[in-house]
Structure formats: C-alpha cells, structure tokens
Enzyme design. Structure first.
Site, PDB file in Angstrom:
ATOM      1  N   GLU B 143      -2.184 -39.886 136.625  1.00 47.31           N
ATOM      2  CA  GLU B 143      -3.270 -40.897 136.984  1.00 47.31           C
ATOM      3  C   GLU B 143      -2.192 -42.170 137.537  1.00 47.31           C
ATOM      4  OE1 GLU B 143      -6.093 -41.109 133.928  1.00 47.31           O
ATOM      5  OE2 GLU B 143      -7.310 -42.494 134.965  1.00 47.31           O
ATOM      6  N   GLU B 146      -1.140 -41.417 141.161  1.00 42.32           N
ATOM      7  CA  GLU B 146      -2.430 -41.446 142.186  1.00 42.32           C
ATOM      8  C   GLU B 146      -2.783 -42.965 142.373  1.00 42.32           C
ATOM      9  OE1 GLU B 146      -5.813 -39.438 140.305  1.00 42.32           O
ATOM     10  OE2 GLU B 146      -7.050 -39.480 142.261  1.00 42.32           O
ATOM     11  N   CYS B 175     -10.503 -39.974 131.981  1.00 39.15           N
ATOM     12  CA  CYS B 175     -10.490 -39.035 130.791  1.00 39.15           C
ATOM     13  C   CYS B 175     -11.480 -39.187 129.618  1.00 39.15           C
ATOM     14  CB  CYS B 175      -8.999 -39.607 130.121  1.00 39.15           C
ATOM     15  SG  CYS B 175      -8.713 -41.228 130.184  1.00 39.15           S
ATOM     16  N   GLU B 237     -17.387 -31.817 127.585  1.00 37.76           N
ATOM     17  CA  GLU B 237     -16.290 -31.376 128.579  1.00 37.76           C
ATOM     18  C   GLU B 237     -15.748 -30.308 128.744  1.00 37.76           C
ATOM     19  OE1 GLU B 237     -13.038 -34.556 129.842  1.00 37.76           O
ATOM     20  OE2 GLU B 237     -12.204 -33.448 128.371  1.00 37.76           O
ATOM     21  N   GLU B 242     -15.925 -25.607 135.626  1.00 39.31           N
ATOM     22  CA  GLU B 242     -14.573 -25.661 136.607  1.00 39.31           C
ATOM     23  C   GLU B 242     -13.340 -25.772 135.635  1.00 39.31           C
ATOM     24  OE1 GLU B 242     -17.117 -28.029 135.849  1.00 39.31           O
ATOM     25  OE2 GLU B 242     -16.588 -30.153 136.221  1.00 39.31           O
TER      26      GLU B 242
END
Lengths: 219, 425
Positions: B143, B146, B175, B237, B242
């Site tokens: 993170e 990024e 998160c 989650e 995915e």
C-alpha cells in the site's frame, strides 16, 4: 361538626395533578402493553411509540410541576405513605374488609386509618418509587440508548418493564376501587370534597387528628 | 435474509447480521451506528436489516443493549472438525486486535495483551500460527509503495514499471471490508481510488496456501485457513469469489488439479475463538506463554498498530518515508493521526531522493463511518478533496472496536460526547 357537611380531601393542586396523571399515565399504560406485545403493523407500532413518548413527556412535566409548585403536598404525601404502624398489618390481614364486603356482603372490623388506608399507602409507595423509576428509565431508553453503557441500558429496559407491569396492575385495582368508592371518585374528579360521615368511617384517624372545622381555622 | 439479495456476488455471504424480532424493542440504538441506513423498521416497531445495504460490520450487534442482533454465520464446529482431522493443517491467522481483547472472555482485565497465551492456546487446540501482523507488514509495503507510485505519477508523470494503469489520488485504504463494500455499493465511482492491495487477512490466506505448502509440507488443498478477526465483515470478505489467488497461482505452477478453494476458508471472530477454546476446554487465562519459532510470527510495529484508527496511515507514512528518502525514520511515532477525533488530518513533506524534490502529502484518517464518512466521500467525488491518502475504518476507533470483539456491557461504541438523540421518526 354537622353530619351533612362535606370536608375537603383533595385540594385543587392535587386534583389538577391527578387530571394530568389520567391524561398521561392511561395512554402510557395502554401503549406500553401494545409496545410489549407488538401486535400492530409497522406504522401503527410507530404511532404507538410516538404516543408513548409524548405521554411520557407529559407525565414528566406534570410530576416536575407538582413537585415544584406543590412541594408541601409532596412532602405530606411522602410522610403519609411512609408512616407505617401495626394497624397497617392488621388492615392487610383483613384486606381492609373489602373482600368480605364485596364477596360475602359482610362487614368485619377494620383498624382505624389515616387519610389513606394501608392499601392506598402501598399504592402510593409504588407510584412514588415505580413512577420515578419509569420516568428515569424512560428518558434513558428514549434519548440515550446509544450512548450509555450497554448493560446499564439493558437494566433500564428491565426496570422500565417491571415497574410498568406493576403500576399497570395497580392501576387496574385503583380504577376498580376508585369507582367503587364513588364519593372519593367524585371528590377527586369534581369538587375535592367527601361527606364528613364517610370520612369519619373510612379515615377516622385523619378526621380525629387532622381535620378541623373551618370556623376553628384562624388562617 | 432477503429472498433476493441484489448487491452480492455468487458465493458471498448475504445477511450475515440479523435481528431477532422477539428481543427487539424498536429503540433505534442500532440505527445510530449503521453507516448505510440498513436498519429498517420505524421507531417503536420491530427492526430488520436491509441485506443489500448492510456492510456486515456488526456495529449494530455490539451496540444493541437488548442482545437482539446476532450473526447468522458460525464456523466454530467446522473449525473444530478440521482441527481433529490430522491430515489437515489448520492455520490460524490472528489479527492484531484479537490479542488485546480475547482475555476479557476469560475473565482477564480489559485490554490485557495476551499474545503468548493466545499462541499457546492455539497451539494446544491444534492450530498452526500465522500472525496477521506479518501479513499486515506485507500489506503496508504494498500500500505504501502504491501510494508512492500514485504520487510520483501525479507529480512527476512517472509511468508504472509494468505498464499497467496507475490509480488516481487520493488513494483510499482497502483493508476494511465494510469500507470496501460501502464504496462498491454506495459510491462505485470511487473504486479506482481504492488501494489495489489486498487486506492482511487475504494476503495471509494466499501466503499460507502458497509459500505455506513448503512450511507445513502439505498441498494447499490440505491447508485450512482460518481468519481470526475482530470483525464480522471479514467473514463476508473471505467469501468473495475473487479471493482464490492461491488456487490460481498453484494451478499456474501445475501444483493444483483439484477444485478451486478460497484463500481464507472460514473466519472466526474474537468471540467465536473464545467459544471454540471453551468448547475444547482450553482456558486461555491459564495457558503458559508460547512463542512459535516460525517466520509467520515475525512482524514489525507497523503491522501491530493496524487495529487502531490511524494505524494503517502511520505505518504507510513510515514505509513511504523509507522508500522515498532511502533512510529509516528516526522517530517512528506519527502522532497527528492518533486519537479518537472523527476525521484527523496531517501533512508530511518528504524528500523524494529519486527526483531530488520535496513532496508534500496531505493525509486524512476517518473512522466511525456512520458519522464521519459522508463529507469526505462527497469531496472526493466532487474532485475537491485536499487529501492524497485517506485511511478509512468503519468502526469507531478502528478494528479494536470491531463487530466481532467481546461485548463489554460496561461500555458502548459511542466515541463522541454523550448527547441525547430522541428518536421520533
């Protein structure tokens, strides 16, 4: 004192307070029962809760006003309901003679009583303590259920429920006996006065120790 | 649960949080905590939950004074069954906020830090340990990197190393699963702003079923990953379709021919884990401290502070400082983002060693979404946000006060000043 005279039992301030109690507590009791059992639609339950909250505010205002505007009456009331003696035990032993009178059509000796009999004193204690708890817990449940400790709010919920049930049950008895003792009912609803003879029979200690003829009243 | 849930993908758990009609008093306490207005039912009427709006955060659950709200998903018995199956390695992924809360369930003082006892109890129950702090370190490296990439792209026009598109600023943390679902269902235009880094739980699950196969000497299909979280939304989650990265990776490596498996098989909340220990007759308070000799239990202070509001931001700033300046931060504490203020903001100026220029990054930290997120989101949507990086945690105070934590009857989730909110509508 003449036998056809009336004596003042419920002064105006008390009668006014009682009117406000009728207007607020009766809707509170009815909506409280509905809120517990939830038998109505979403919209109707919502309206029920709104009436419950509005009546609760009215009850609080009535109690606070009476407390501040008729403080002497509040003190007298507290003194009277909490003055307990052996006569109260004897009164409860025969339940004031009411079951015998109502069911057996028989009159039994009843200990002499003050302005309130022992049953009314017990009712007064419950109204005083239960009513205070109802008001306090009601405000917490209405305004602060999110911001108070969870366990405390839960406790307030239980207190509100128990006090509500007890006072609603007492209310049923109170309504029945209120109508049964029709002179007292008229006094509370209308003019505040009861016949002297009835007072001497039902509240002999009060008449003997506290009631004075107007002619002797120097004030 | 709604018969037709419209905001869920196939496989996701809809209706994770529900209200027991018989216990609901219609007091509206729950509505005060719901970030999306998912609680249905008027004041006084029995309440329900609009599954499509619900984020599964569980704030209503831990805030209901009358225990009317409950979870519909319970994996405790499934985990115990796997623990008893000796052919399976059950990996417990322990979130940072769990170790300071689970002691309460065993009569210990509120806030007791019981990492050693927790490790010991888990070992006794048969878990392999993967501390989620380890994965939080991975997340923050991703993170933080990024953020630098997005900032350099915005300031210097730098392209990505592999040619993939670079997301816009402000970068939003990713998160908190309740926050991610909020973005997806309430303001999908913000999805490009979300960090592409997976949450620590999901990184941990992937690591356990890829690198972990060598550590535990088992194929991924025999590794059962259990997220142990302070959060009910983590259950949601983990169920997202995915999140099968480990399976995809193993398949590419020709190490997998069987059916697909999720990166994280099931999630237990802190309350669930306490219940599991009690079912297995393990008293955490009496367990001796244990320190596993495994890489997965190594972590920095950055991962540790993830559970508090501002923790991710503080960790990201440390990482960004190290990457941009090429030096380690002398004082690792970054206090402007600490505390319980609803929205905290700060600016940091860092020297970008690569470009030789100062870069000022405006940061914001938001928690208690029900009260604080709307203006922040509106500003970003309107292109008026002054921030470059925004940390968002749904729950008041962060994961430490998550919907899966032990329920403290002496407190509430309300972090603002006590003020009355007389319900009427």
């Amino acid at each position: 004192m003449s036998h056809d005279k009336m004596i003042l039992k419920h002064p105006l301030s008390v009668r006014m307070f009682h009117y406000f109690l009728i207007l607020s507590f009766l809707p509170l009791a009815v909506t409280g029962v509905l809120l517990y059992f939830k038998p109505l639609s979403d919209a109707a339950m919502h309206l029920t809760m709104q009436i419950h909250a509005a009546a609760g505010v009215a009850l609080t205002i009535a109690c606070a006003s009476f407390f501040f505007l008729a403080y002497d009456r509040v003190v007298l009331f507290i003194k009277r309901v909490f003055s307990v003696s052996l006569a109260d035990l004897k009164w409860f032993a025969v339940l004031g003679g009411y079951p015998q009178k109502l069911i057996l059509r028989k009159k039994v000796p009843v200990p002499p009583m003050g302005k309130y009999n022992s049953g009314q004193k017990l009712f007064g204690i419950f109204v005083l303590i239960g009513g205070s708890l109802l008001i306090l817990s009601g405000w917490i449940l209405w305004g602060f259920p999110h911001a108070m400790p969870r366990g405390f709010v839960s406790l307030m919920g239980d207190v509100h429920l128990i006090a509500g049930i007890v006072l609603t049950l007492f209310l049923c008895v109170h309504l029945f006996l209120g109508v049964y003792m029709f002179d007292d009912f008229k006094a509370m609803i209308l003019h505040g006065k009861i016949p002297y003879e009835e007072a001497r029979e039902m509240s002999s200690l009060w008449v003997r120790k506290e009631v004075i003829p107007i002619s002797e009243n120097k004030c | 649960m709604n018969a037709v849930a419209k905001t869920y993908q196939k496989g996701e758990i809809p209706g994770l949080i529900a209200i027991r009609a018989s216990a609901c008093k219609g007091c509206d306490a729950c509505q005060r905590y719901c970030p999306t207005g998912a609680i249905t039912g008027s004041f006084g009427a029995t309440h329900g939950i609009d599954v499509d709006l619900c984020l599964s955060c569980g704030q209503c659950l831990i805030s209901c004074p009358f225990d009317a709200v409950y979870e519909t998903d319970d994996a405790v018995d499934q985990v115990i069954a796997n623990l008893r199956d000796k052919s399976v390695s059950v990996v417990g992924i322990i979130a940072p906020a769990v170790r300071v809360a689970i002691g309460e369930e065993f009569g210990m003082k509120t806030g007791s830090l019981v990492t050693g006892k927790l490790y010991g109890s888990m070992k006794k129950a048969g878990f392999e340990i993967l501390d989620n702090n380890f994965a939080a370190d991975l997340t923050i490296m991703e993170e933080g990197s990024e953020l630098i990439s997005r900032a350099r792209h915005a300031v210097f026009g730098e392209k990505s190393a592999h040619g993939e598109p670079i997301g816009p600023l402000p970068q939003l943390t990713s998160c908190c699963p309740a926050w991610v679902r909020y973005v997806e269902t309430q303001c999908p235009a913000l999805i490009p702003h979300l960090s592409s880094a997976k949450s620590p739980q999901q990184m941990a699950g992937t690591v356990a079923k890829t690198y972990g196969t060598k550590v535990w000497n088992k194929p991924a299909s025999q590794i059962f990953t259990v997220g142990i979280m302070p959060c009910t939304a983590k259950k949601f989650e983990a169920s997202r379709p995915e999140f099968t990265s480990a399976y995809e990776f193993n398949k590419k490596q020709n190490r997998e021919t069987g059916p697909a498996y999720p990166d994280v098989d099931v999630v237990l909340t802190t309350r669930d884990l306490a219940r599991l220990f009690k079912k297995m007759k393990i008293d955490l308070a009496k367990e001796a401290d244990y320190s596993p000799d495994i890489l997965f239990a190594e972590y920095s202070g950055a991962g540790t502070i993830f559970g508090n509001t501002g923790g991710v931001m503080e960790a990201a700033v440390r990482t960004a400082y190290a990457v941009l300046t090429g030096e380690e931060l002398a004082n690792v504490e970054f206090k402007p983002v600490r505390g319980l203020k609803g929205v905290k903001s700060a600016s940091v100026t860092l020297k970008d060693a690569k470009y030789g220029k100062d870069v000022t990054i405006n940061l914001a930290v938001v928690h208690d979404m029900a009260r604080n997120i709307k203006p922040i989101v509106d500003d970003v949507l309107a292109g008026k946000s002054p921030y470059h990086f925004i940390e968002v945690m749904n729950c008041p105070a962060g994961c430490i006060n998550g919907g899966g934590q032990p329920i403290d009857k002496s407190g509430s989730s309300w972090v603002e000043a006590i003020r009355p909110l007389f319900a009427w509508k």
